[in-house]
Design a protein around this motif. Sequence first.
Motif, PDB file in Angstrom:
ATOM      1  N   LEU A  31       0.850  -1.190   0.000  1.00  7.32           N
ATOM      2  CA  LEU A  31       0.000   0.000   0.000  1.00  7.32           C
ATOM      3  C   LEU A  31       0.884   1.237   0.000  1.00  7.32           C
ATOM      4  N   PRO A  72      -5.765  -0.452  -2.065  1.00  5.70           N
ATOM      5  CA  PRO A  72      -5.548   0.859  -2.690  1.00  5.70           C
ATOM      6  C   PRO A  72      -6.888   1.383  -3.201  1.00  5.70           C
ATOM      7  N   VAL A  78      -5.729   4.986   0.282  1.00  2.00           N
ATOM      8  CA  VAL A  78      -6.058   3.715   0.910  1.00  2.00           C
ATOM      9  C   VAL A  78      -7.539   3.699   1.266  1.00  2.00           C
TER      10      VAL A  78
END
Length: 153
Positions: A31, A72, A78
């Motif tokens: 991420l 994502p 996020v």
Amino acid sequence: MNKAIDEVIGLAGSAITTNGVAVRTGLAEALLPVEGDRVQLQQVVLNLILNAVEAMSTVEAGPRELSINTEPNRTDGVLVSVRDSGPGIDPDHLDRIFEAFYTTKSSGTGMGLSICRSIIDAHGGRLWADVNEPRGAVFRFTLPGADKVLTGA
């Protein structure tokens, strides 16, 4: 974000165990980092987890499952999801639950979700709730990637 979530799950371990809740995580690898106050973001996740555990403690039949996922999102940030198998939220109340002093709990103050939304908003993200099928609730929030500059904060 994943490491912060893992730490919060550890902090909530006693409540999770006491209430017989099974936790599953689906934390996406690689991420992009988010920029923000780690303690505030952990407070949001902790509040969502403890609310879910408390809601599921009222359910007698069926499994008590808590699912926490990261992925994502479309804007290089996020998306975090906290999903439970509790009694759920009346669809007519989905927006009201974020209002200060509005609560569906007999002993609640109605401040937790309002504060959570304020924290996520201040970080340039968005927090919302949905009905989880076949039962329960799902709370989701987005945070922008660390390369996004917060303006007007």
